[in-house]
Design a protein around this motif. Sequence first.
Motif, PDB file in Angstrom:
ATOM      1  N   HIS A  71       0.807  -1.232   0.000  1.00  0.00           N
ATOM      2  CA  HIS A  71       0.000   0.000   0.000  1.00  0.00           C
ATOM      3  C   HIS A  71       0.834   1.273   0.000  1.00  0.00           C
ATOM      4  CE1 HIS A  71      -3.237  -2.701   0.154  1.00  0.00           C
ATOM      5  NE2 HIS A  71      -3.093  -3.044   1.422  1.00  0.00           N
ATOM      6  N   ILE A  72       2.036   1.232   0.518  1.00  0.00           N
ATOM      7  CA  ILE A  72       2.854   2.477   0.490  1.00  0.00           C
ATOM      8  C   ILE A  72       3.160   2.855  -0.971  1.00  0.00           C
ATOM      9  CG2 ILE A  72       5.052   3.524   1.156  1.00  0.00           C
ATOM     10  CD1 ILE A  72       3.869   3.151   3.763  1.00  0.00           C
ATOM     11  N   PRO A  73       3.708   1.959  -1.814  1.00  0.00           N
ATOM     12  CA  PRO A  73       3.933   2.371  -3.215  1.00  0.00           C
ATOM     13  C   PRO A  73       2.647   2.557  -4.009  1.00  0.00           C
ATOM     14  CG  PRO A  73       4.553   0.063  -2.904  1.00  0.00           C
ATOM     15  CD  PRO A  73       4.266   0.617  -1.548  1.00  0.00           C
ATOM     16  N   LEU A  74       1.602   1.749  -3.727  1.00  0.00           N
ATOM     17  CA  LEU A  74       0.384   1.820  -4.557  1.00  0.00           C
ATOM     18  C   LEU A  74      -0.461   3.049  -4.245  1.00  0.00           C
ATOM     19  CD1 LEU A  74      -0.590  -1.967  -4.663  1.00  0.00           C
ATOM     20  CD2 LEU A  74       0.341  -0.565  -6.532  1.00  0.00           C
ATOM     21  N   PHE A  75      -0.324   3.621  -3.062  1.00  0.00           N
ATOM     22  CA  PHE A  75      -0.991   4.903  -2.787  1.00  0.00           C
ATOM     23  C   PHE A  75      -0.079   6.076  -3.160  1.00  0.00           C
ATOM     24  CE2 PHE A  75      -5.142   4.260  -1.309  1.00  0.00           C
ATOM     25  CZ  PHE A  75      -5.209   3.171  -0.449  1.00  0.00           C
ATOM     26  N   THR A  76       1.217   5.814  -3.288  1.00  0.00           N
ATOM     27  CA  THR A  76       2.136   6.892  -3.700  1.00  0.00           C
ATOM     28  C   THR A  76       2.019   7.144  -5.206  1.00  0.00           C
ATOM     29  OG1 THR A  76       3.700   6.342  -1.928  1.00  0.00           O
ATOM     30  CG2 THR A  76       4.580   7.591  -3.813  1.00  0.00           C
ATOM     31  N   HIS A  77       1.890   6.082  -5.985  1.00  0.00           N
ATOM     32  CA  HIS A  77       1.746   6.215  -7.443  1.00  0.00           C
ATOM     33  C   HIS A  77       0.298   6.646  -7.743  1.00  0.00           C
ATOM     34  CE1 HIS A  77       1.628   5.360 -11.700  1.00  0.00           C
ATOM     35  NE2 HIS A  77       2.918   5.078 -11.700  1.00  0.00           N
ATOM     36  N   PRO A  78       0.089   7.675  -8.573  1.00  0.00           N
ATOM     37  CA  PRO A  78      -1.270   8.195  -8.800  1.00  0.00           C
ATOM     38  C   PRO A  78      -2.186   7.257  -9.578  1.00  0.00           C
ATOM     39  CG  PRO A  78       0.325   9.356 -10.184  1.00  0.00           C
ATOM     40  CD  PRO A  78       1.115   8.496  -9.259  1.00  0.00           C
ATOM     41  N   ASN A  79      -1.611   6.334 -10.374  1.00  0.00           N
ATOM     42  CA  ASN A  79      -2.481   5.451 -11.165  1.00  0.00           C
ATOM     43  C   ASN A  79      -1.768   4.143 -11.499  1.00  0.00           C
ATOM     44  OD1 ASN A  79      -4.750   4.641 -12.658  1.00  0.00           O
ATOM     45  ND2 ASN A  79      -3.797   5.365 -14.570  1.00  0.00           N
ATOM     46  N   LEU A 100      -4.363  -6.376  -5.178  1.00  0.00           N
ATOM     47  CA  LEU A 100      -5.676  -6.444  -5.848  1.00  0.00           C
ATOM     48  C   LEU A 100      -6.739  -5.605  -5.141  1.00  0.00           C
ATOM     49  CD1 LEU A 100      -5.787 -10.235  -6.833  1.00  0.00           C
ATOM     50  CD2 LEU A 100      -5.147  -8.263  -8.260  1.00  0.00           C
ATOM     51  N   LYS A 101      -6.421  -5.029  -3.989  1.00  0.00           N
ATOM     52  CA  LYS A 101      -7.378  -4.133  -3.296  1.00  0.00           C
ATOM     53  C   LYS A 101      -7.399  -2.745  -3.943  1.00  0.00           C
ATOM     54  CE  LYS A 101      -7.058  -6.495   1.201  1.00  0.00           C
ATOM     55  NZ  LYS A 101      -6.532  -6.415   2.598  1.00  0.00           N
ATOM     56  N   HIS A 102      -6.514  -2.536  -4.935  1.00  0.00           N
ATOM     57  CA  HIS A 102      -6.446  -1.229  -5.630  1.00  0.00           C
ATOM     58  C   HIS A 102      -7.149  -1.355  -6.974  1.00  0.00           C
ATOM     59  CE1 HIS A 102      -3.559   0.811  -2.862  1.00  0.00           C
ATOM     60  NE2 HIS A 102      -3.410  -0.457  -2.487  1.00  0.00           N
ATOM     61  N   PRO A 103      -8.301  -0.689  -7.146  1.00  0.00           N
ATOM     62  CA  PRO A 103      -9.094  -0.850  -8.378  1.00  0.00           C
ATOM     63  C   PRO A 103      -8.351  -0.410  -9.652  1.00  0.00           C
ATOM     64  CG  PRO A 103     -10.128   0.746  -6.848  1.00  0.00           C
ATOM     65  CD  PRO A 103      -8.960   0.173  -6.151  1.00  0.00           C
ATOM     66  N   SER A 104      -7.331   0.447  -9.503  1.00  0.00           N
ATOM     67  CA  SER A 104      -6.614   0.906 -10.704  1.00  0.00           C
ATOM     68  C   SER A 104      -5.762  -0.212 -11.306  1.00  0.00           C
ATOM     69  CB  SER A 104      -5.688   2.085 -10.348  1.00  0.00           C
ATOM     70  OG  SER A 104      -4.654   1.631  -9.460  1.00  0.00           O
ATOM     71  N   VAL A 105      -5.428  -1.225 -10.513  1.00  0.00           N
ATOM     72  CA  VAL A 105      -4.532  -2.297 -10.984  1.00  0.00           C
ATOM     73  C   VAL A 105      -5.263  -3.182 -11.995  1.00  0.00           C
ATOM     74  CG1 VAL A 105      -3.230  -4.381 -10.336  1.00  0.00           C
ATOM     75  CG2 VAL A 105      -3.094  -2.320  -8.911  1.00  0.00           C
ATOM     76  N   LYS A 106      -4.706  -3.194 -13.219  1.00  0.00           N
ATOM     77  CA  LYS A 106      -5.309  -4.015 -14.276  1.00  0.00           C
ATOM     78  C   LYS A 106      -4.622  -5.388 -14.349  1.00  0.00           C
ATOM     79  CE  LYS A 106      -7.014  -0.372 -17.382  1.00  0.00           C
ATOM     80  NZ  LYS A 106      -6.660   0.837 -16.576  1.00  0.00           N
TER      81      LYS A 106
END
Length: 275
Positions: free
Chosen positions: A67-75, A94-100
Amino acid sequence: MGLWFTEKQTENFGITMKIKQTLHTEQTEFQKLDMVETEEFGNMLLLDGMVMTTQKDEFVYHEMVAHIPLFTHPNPENVLVVGGGDGGVIREVLKHPSVKKATLVDIDGKVIEYSKKFLPEIAGMLEDPRVDVQVGDGFMHIAESENEYDVIMVDSTEPVGPAVNLFTKGFYAGISRALKEDGIFVAQSDNPWFTPDLIRNVQRDVREIFPLTRLYIANIPTYPSGMWTFTMGSKKYDPLEVTEDRFHEIDTKYYTKELHKAAFVLPKFVSDLTK
Ligand code: SAM
């Protein structure tokens, strides 16, 4: 008296846990794999006698790596996990909806197989349609990748055996090439009590390659010393400059948006390793 397992974390210090039973043990092509049931921490995966993950405290490491890198990166859309065969980091990604797409590259298929069998709540998302599981050497995968990933997480074992190459400057240079021009990478970088030189060397190597290098910590009771560190290399985005609007709702047990920044506040003897 019962059965006890000890992980010697240095030649002179270890952690000891009472064991209910051994669930599986084998010498794989790459490492000794043990899956045991403990009294205190539930089922536990060991590789070459080192604690990898336990049902009770796994969420700390997996949430803080992801979560630290995935909330730091905007998309963040395209994510790579090197190692991570227990599936815990993928579950958090996979808890980040932007991840394809989330690609996992672990050198040892047996870790994946026995994590699915004995750690279903950790490995359960490896079958998700967004996940591409590959059994292979993460070093080679990185060497063959270019300008592909938004975020790369290195969830490897200690710098011994198959993971030796994953703590080299050449590997970090390969990660930089494999990342897009605004990519971010995070690697677990061990503990400041018993392996300060490793942290100092990783920080030095990453600093020579990435414009922004950070170190953050988390408390993991079953890891050596309990104080664990993570090294971040970022081509553009600073984790300490993430604005409030970026933190979407997320189901966690350790990570919070407050901890996103507090984790980078280091005790003096730890911040001295980043100089
Ligand atoms: N969270 C744990 C830690 O910090 O020590 C790591 C857990 S995860 C199970 C570690 C994984 O790294 C193992 O499954 C191992 O097979 C994998 N690994 C080691 N060397 C590797 C390499 N060169 N390429 C890909 N995976 C590797």
